[in-house]
Design a protein around this motif. Structure first.
Motif, PDB file in Angstrom:
ATOM      1  N   LYS A 156       0.816  -1.228   0.000  1.00  0.00           N
ATOM      2  CA  LYS A 156       0.000   0.000   0.000  1.00  0.00           C
ATOM      3  C   LYS A 156       0.847   1.274   0.000  1.00  0.00           C
ATOM      4  O   LYS A 156       0.413   2.325  -0.461  1.00  0.00           O
ATOM      5  N   ASP A 157       2.084   1.190   0.507  1.00  0.00           N
ATOM      6  CA  ASP A 157       2.926   2.386   0.541  1.00  0.00           C
ATOM      7  C   ASP A 157       3.244   2.899  -0.872  1.00  0.00           C
ATOM      8  O   ASP A 157       3.487   4.087  -1.061  1.00  0.00           O
ATOM      9  N   SER A 158       3.232   1.982  -1.834  1.00  0.00           N
ATOM     10  CA  SER A 158       3.494   2.408  -3.222  1.00  0.00           C
ATOM     11  C   SER A 158       2.406   3.345  -3.733  1.00  0.00           C
ATOM     12  O   SER A 158       2.602   4.079  -4.694  1.00  0.00           O
ATOM     13  N   PHE A 159       1.263   3.276  -3.098  1.00  0.00           N
ATOM     14  CA  PHE A 159       0.155   4.123  -3.520  1.00  0.00           C
ATOM     15  C   PHE A 159       0.511   5.610  -3.363  1.00  0.00           C
ATOM     16  O   PHE A 159      -0.022   6.463  -4.077  1.00  0.00           O
ATOM     17  N   ALA A 160       1.447   5.883  -2.451  1.00  0.00           N
ATOM     18  CA  ALA A 160       1.873   7.280  -2.239  1.00  0.00           C
ATOM     19  C   ALA A 160       2.436   7.867  -3.538  1.00  0.00           C
ATOM     20  O   ALA A 160       2.313   9.073  -3.775  1.00  0.00           O
ATOM     21  N   VAL A 161       3.020   7.019  -4.376  1.00  0.00           N
ATOM     22  CA  VAL A 161       3.593   7.509  -5.641  1.00  0.00           C
ATOM     23  C   VAL A 161       2.483   8.080  -6.522  1.00  0.00           C
ATOM     24  O   VAL A 161       2.627   9.158  -7.111  1.00  0.00           O
ATOM     25  N   LEU A 162       1.396   7.353  -6.577  1.00  0.00           N
ATOM     26  CA  LEU A 162       0.265   7.828  -7.393  1.00  0.00           C
ATOM     27  C   LEU A 162      -0.302   9.123  -6.812  1.00  0.00           C
ATOM     28  O   LEU A 162      -0.670  10.037  -7.539  1.00  0.00           O
ATOM     29  N   ILE A 163      -0.354   9.177  -5.498  1.00  0.00           N
ATOM     30  CA  ILE A 163      -0.881  10.395  -4.855  1.00  0.00           C
ATOM     31  C   ILE A 163       0.010  11.581  -5.212  1.00  0.00           C
ATOM     32  O   ILE A 163      -0.484  12.639  -5.610  1.00  0.00           O
ATOM     33  N   LEU A 164       1.305  11.369  -5.108  1.00  0.00           N
ATOM     34  CA  LEU A 164       2.225  12.474  -5.419  1.00  0.00           C
ATOM     35  C   LEU A 164       2.124  12.887  -6.883  1.00  0.00           C
ATOM     36  O   LEU A 164       2.192  14.067  -7.210  1.00  0.00           O
ATOM     37  N   ARG A 165       1.937  11.914  -7.755  1.00  0.00           N
ATOM     38  CA  ARG A 165       1.852  12.217  -9.186  1.00  0.00           C
ATOM     39  C   ARG A 165       0.597  13.020  -9.526  1.00  0.00           C
ATOM     40  O   ARG A 165       0.604  13.852 -10.425  1.00  0.00           O
ATOM     41  N   TYR A 166      -0.472  12.720  -8.824  1.00  0.00           N
ATOM     42  CA  TYR A 166      -1.759  13.309  -9.238  1.00  0.00           C
ATOM     43  C   TYR A 166      -2.316  14.363  -8.294  1.00  0.00           C
ATOM     44  O   TYR A 166      -3.308  15.012  -8.628  1.00  0.00           O
ATOM     45  N   GLU A 167      -1.675  14.543  -7.140  1.00  0.00           N
ATOM     46  CA  GLU A 167      -2.248  15.461  -6.148  1.00  0.00           C
ATOM     47  C   GLU A 167      -2.442  16.868  -6.718  1.00  0.00           C
ATOM     48  O   GLU A 167      -3.544  17.427  -6.645  1.00  0.00           O
ATOM     49  N   ALA A 168      -1.392  17.410  -7.305  1.00  0.00           N
ATOM     50  CA  ALA A 168      -1.463  18.798  -7.795  1.00  0.00           C
ATOM     51  C   ALA A 168      -2.443  18.916  -8.956  1.00  0.00           C
ATOM     52  O   ALA A 168      -3.249  19.851  -9.020  1.00  0.00           O
ATOM     53  N   LYS A 169      -2.378  17.934  -9.876  1.00  0.00           N
ATOM     54  CA  LYS A 169      -3.277  17.980 -11.049  1.00  0.00           C
ATOM     55  C   LYS A 169      -4.739  17.912 -10.616  1.00  0.00           C
ATOM     56  O   LYS A 169      -5.586  18.658 -11.106  1.00  0.00           O
ATOM     57  N   LEU A 170      -5.008  16.976  -9.696  1.00  0.00           N
ATOM     58  CA  LEU A 170      -6.402  16.820  -9.288  1.00  0.00           C
ATOM     59  C   LEU A 170      -6.868  17.989  -8.431  1.00  0.00           C
ATOM     60  O   LEU A 170      -8.041  18.386  -8.501  1.00  0.00           O
ATOM     61  N   ASP A 171      -5.937  18.563  -7.656  1.00  0.00           N
ATOM     62  CA  ASP A 171      -6.295  19.737  -6.852  1.00  0.00           C
ATOM     63  C   ASP A 171      -6.742  20.870  -7.787  1.00  0.00           C
ATOM     64  O   ASP A 171      -7.762  21.527  -7.555  1.00  0.00           O
ATOM     65  N   ARG A 172      -5.995  21.029  -8.860  1.00  0.00           N
ATOM     66  CA  ARG A 172      -6.328  22.086  -9.828  1.00  0.00           C
ATOM     67  C   ARG A 172      -7.655  21.758 -10.532  1.00  0.00           C
ATOM     68  O   ARG A 172      -8.502  22.616 -10.724  1.00  0.00           O
ATOM     69  N   TYR A 173      -7.815  20.502 -10.861  1.00  0.00           N
ATOM     70  CA  TYR A 173      -9.040  20.087 -11.558  1.00  0.00           C
ATOM     71  C   TYR A 173     -10.272  20.290 -10.663  1.00  0.00           C
ATOM     72  O   TYR A 173     -11.288  20.834 -11.103  1.00  0.00           O
ATOM     73  N   VAL A 174     -10.143  19.884  -9.407  1.00  0.00           N
ATOM     74  CA  VAL A 174     -11.265  20.017  -8.474  1.00  0.00           C
ATOM     75  C   VAL A 174     -11.590  21.492  -8.243  1.00  0.00           C
ATOM     76  O   VAL A 174     -12.760  21.873  -8.155  1.00  0.00           O
ATOM     77  N   ARG A 175     -10.548  22.310  -8.196  1.00  0.00           N
ATOM     78  CA  ARG A 175     -10.783  23.754  -8.050  1.00  0.00           C
ATOM     79  C   ARG A 175     -11.529  24.291  -9.264  1.00  0.00           C
ATOM     80  O   ARG A 175     -12.475  25.063  -9.140  1.00  0.00           O
ATOM     81  N   ARG A 176     -11.140  23.819 -10.436  1.00  0.00           N
ATOM     82  CA  ARG A 176     -11.813  24.285 -11.649  1.00  0.00           C
ATOM     83  C   ARG A 176     -13.253  23.789 -11.735  1.00  0.00           C
ATOM     84  O   ARG A 176     -14.086  24.399 -12.397  1.00  0.00           O
ATOM     85  N   LEU A 177     -13.500  22.671 -11.077  1.00  0.00           N
ATOM     86  CA  LEU A 177     -14.884  22.184 -11.056  1.00  0.00           C
ATOM     87  C   LEU A 177     -15.736  22.993 -10.085  1.00  0.00           C
ATOM     88  O   LEU A 177     -16.966  22.838 -10.058  1.00  0.00           O
ATOM     89  N   GLY A 178     -15.086  23.811  -9.262  1.00  0.00           N
ATOM     90  CA  GLY A 178     -15.860  24.732  -8.428  1.00  0.00           C
ATOM     91  C   GLY A 178     -15.701  24.581  -6.930  1.00  0.00           C
ATOM     92  O   GLY A 178     -16.442  25.197  -6.164  1.00  0.00           O
ATOM     93  N   VAL A 179     -14.732  23.763  -6.483  1.00  0.00           N
ATOM     94  CA  VAL A 179     -14.485  23.686  -5.036  1.00  0.00           C
ATOM     95  C   VAL A 179     -13.387  24.708  -4.733  1.00  0.00           C
ATOM     96  O   VAL A 179     -12.194  24.447  -4.908  1.00  0.00           O
ATOM     97  N   ALA A 180     -13.808  25.880  -4.283  1.00  0.00           N
ATOM     98  CA  ALA A 180     -12.874  27.001  -4.169  1.00  0.00           C
ATOM     99  C   ALA A 180     -12.055  26.953  -2.885  1.00  0.00           C
ATOM    100  O   ALA A 180     -10.879  27.327  -2.884  1.00  0.00           O
ATOM    101  N   ASN A 181     -12.672  26.466  -1.820  1.00  0.00           N
ATOM    102  CA  ASN A 181     -11.994  26.496  -0.524  1.00  0.00           C
ATOM    103  C   ASN A 181     -10.945  25.380  -0.424  1.00  0.00           C
ATOM    104  O   ASN A 181     -11.236  24.218  -0.716  1.00  0.00           O
ATOM    105  N   ALA A 182      -9.735  25.755   0.017  1.00  0.00           N
ATOM    106  CA  ALA A 182      -8.617  24.795   0.035  1.00  0.00           C
ATOM    107  C   ALA A 182      -8.877  23.643   0.994  1.00  0.00           C
ATOM    108  O   ALA A 182      -8.515  22.491   0.698  1.00  0.00           O
ATOM    109  N   ASP A 183      -9.493  23.925   2.135  1.00  0.00           N
ATOM    110  CA  ASP A 183      -9.775  22.848   3.098  1.00  0.00           C
ATOM    111  C   ASP A 183     -10.789  21.855   2.512  1.00  0.00           C
ATOM    112  O   ASP A 183     -10.654  20.641   2.669  1.00  0.00           O
TER     113      ASP A 183
END
Lengths: 285, 194
Positions: free
Chosen positions: B20-47
């Motif tokens: 399961k620790d390998s899953f962190a690699v996927l999180i690191l790869r996609y965290e920023a991209k998905l954060d930006r995508y989710v923001r663009r979908l309209g979730v403005a608040n960082a928390d």
């Protein structure tokens, strides 16, 4: 409004997610779970196609044995005939089961990629081909009667045939011609109830109508004051073995080559008598 | 943790199923991209975005065995992100807000110049007008605009993410651009103003 900069540190997400996974004991769902889900979708889709196909076979059976060739004599218009002949219950059942086929196909792992039209066509064609197959293998009557028994509001075609045409007091009678005496103006018919009926035609039934013993006929006429005697107005002859057997409870042997014909003989008394006309009782003589 | 940085997404998925620790690699790869995508979908608040992202990654982990290699992992994870975000809106009975206001210059580029996102300098009032127009755009149009022009996804990828036929994606993109142009005119931002 906070937009870009999160207050969470780099790598914090992976730590919190992994911590959550450990804390809540989250495990990936096994592969069989997803395979089973997909399998259930396909099975339900297959079942829906199967039921839709049964409906198609029932529909074809009813359409096949509707009296297309005499509708002008029996109904005021083709539209009115279709209202009576169209097996709406089977049609509705077919459409009802086409909807889940569509949705189930769309819910499969790649189903969303296909256009609405393509999925509808695939559902229609698969259901139609299987339905025609059932009908071709002679399952139409079985489906109409046996499967139809489980379908609400469905009255099998042959049961309707019996109900409609075993009403001598209303001037409707069907049965097998037992005797056509030479030079007579009438003939003897055995109804589905086994009783003999005399049909008076006022014309030479041998030479003019060419009626023959053993033929399955439907007679539209007017009841007379004597029970068991009808003034015949219209005689429909349709040597479909399945109708003959169904109506007569399979008591009689088939003896004709299946040639279809209609004989209509109108006498003065029969003017304006129409066979179906909403199945209203015919006027007293 | 095994060094997985050079592995393909599909290989990391396979590895994550064992460790399961390998899953962190996927999180690191996609965290920023998905954060930006989710923001663009309209979730403005960082928390809120953090919570949504956490739910997304947990859902991804739970469903790792559902990943089919015939689909790109990126499309698959974006699909989960999209569905989770929409589900988050429904649960909160919230409406998307503030999305893409900071992407206003790219939006202007796409409306004017077809599909190339040309950078244009925008005033604060322009951004407000664009943001308002976007908020009035129906969700289905916003979804395809975000994916096509901001996430720079192909039609095929968008079809996989939003689970719809490619032809439908093309139609939605065309209509979305048209609707956005009309909305921009309605909110007082006339093209050519900048």
């Amino acid at each position: 409004m906070d937009t870009h900069n999160t207050k969470h540190k780099e790598g914090g997400m992976s730590e919190s997610v992994l911590a959550c996974i450990v804390r809540d004991g989250i495990c990936p769902r096994p592969r069989w779970h997803f395979l089973m889900k997909e399998g259930v979708m396909w099975t339900l889709g297959g079942l829906s196609i199967f039921v839709g196909a049964l409906a198609i076979a029932g529909l074809l059976f009813e359409l096949r044995y509707a009296w297309w060739d005499v509708y002008e004599a029996t109904h005021d218009s083709f539209f009115m005939f279709m209202l009576d002949a169209l097996p709406l219950v089977w049609l509705i059942l077919f459409i009802l089961f086409l909807i889940p086929v569509y949705h189930l196909l769309r819910s499969t792992s790649r189903g969303y990629r296909y256009s609405f039209l393509l999925v509808v066509c695939v559902s229609l064609v698969s259901t139609g081909v299987m339905g025609v197959g059932f009908y071709s293998f002679g399952m139409g009557r079985f489906i109409d009667e046996r499967v139809g028994a489980f379908v609400p509001f469905h009255n099998p075609l042959l049961s309707r045939e019996r109900m409609t045409w075993m009403k001598p007091t209303d001037g409707r009678l069907a049965g097998i011609i037992r005797e056509v005496p030479y030079g007579d103006t009438g003939f003897w018919l055995e109804g589905a109830d086994g009783s003999p009926y005399r049909i008076e035609m006022n014309v030479d039934v041998n030479s003019r109508l060419m009626l023959r013993a053993g033929e399955y006929v439907r007679v539209v006429g007017m009841p007379t004051t004597t029970p068991g005697i009808l003034e015949g107005c219209i005689i429909f002859m349709k040597n479909d073995d399945i109708l003959r057997r169904a109506h007569m409870h399979e008591k009689f042997e088939t003896n004709e080559e299946g040639e279809r014909k209609i004989l209509i003989s109108r006498t003065k008394e029969c003017k304006d008598v129409r066979p179906y006309v909403r199945f209203a009782p015919l006027p007293e003589r | 943790m095994v060094d997985s940085s050079s592995l393909s997404d599909a290989s990391v998925v396979a590895q994550s199923l064992k460790d399961k620790d390998s899953f962190a690699v996927l999180i690191l790869r996609y965290e920023a991209k998905l954060d930006r995508y989710v923001r663009r979908l309209g979730v403005a608040n960082a928390d809120d975005r953090h919570d949504v992202l956490q739910d997304i990654f947990i859902k991804v982990y739970r469903n790792l065995n559902a990943f089919n290699a015939s689909l790109s992992f990126s499309s698959w994870i974006y699909r989960i992100a999209h569905n989770e975000t929409m589900s988050w809106f429904r649960k909160r009975k919230a409406r998307p807000e503030g999305h893409m206001a900071d992407d206003g210059d790219e939006i202007l580029g796409l409306i004017s110049g077809g599909e190339s996102s040309e950078k244009v300098h925008l005033e604060e009032s322009d951004r407000a007008a664009i943001s308002e127009a976007l908020e009035r755009l129906p969700q289905k149009y916003r979804d395809v605009l975000v994916l096509r022009f901001f996430e720079e996804r192909t039609y095929e990828e968008i079809a996989d993410i939003l689970e719809m036929p490619i032809g439908t994606v093309a139609t939605l993109v065309f209509r979305a651009k048209d609707r956005l142009r009309i909305l921009l005119e309605n909110v007082g931002y006339l093209y050519g103003h900048a």
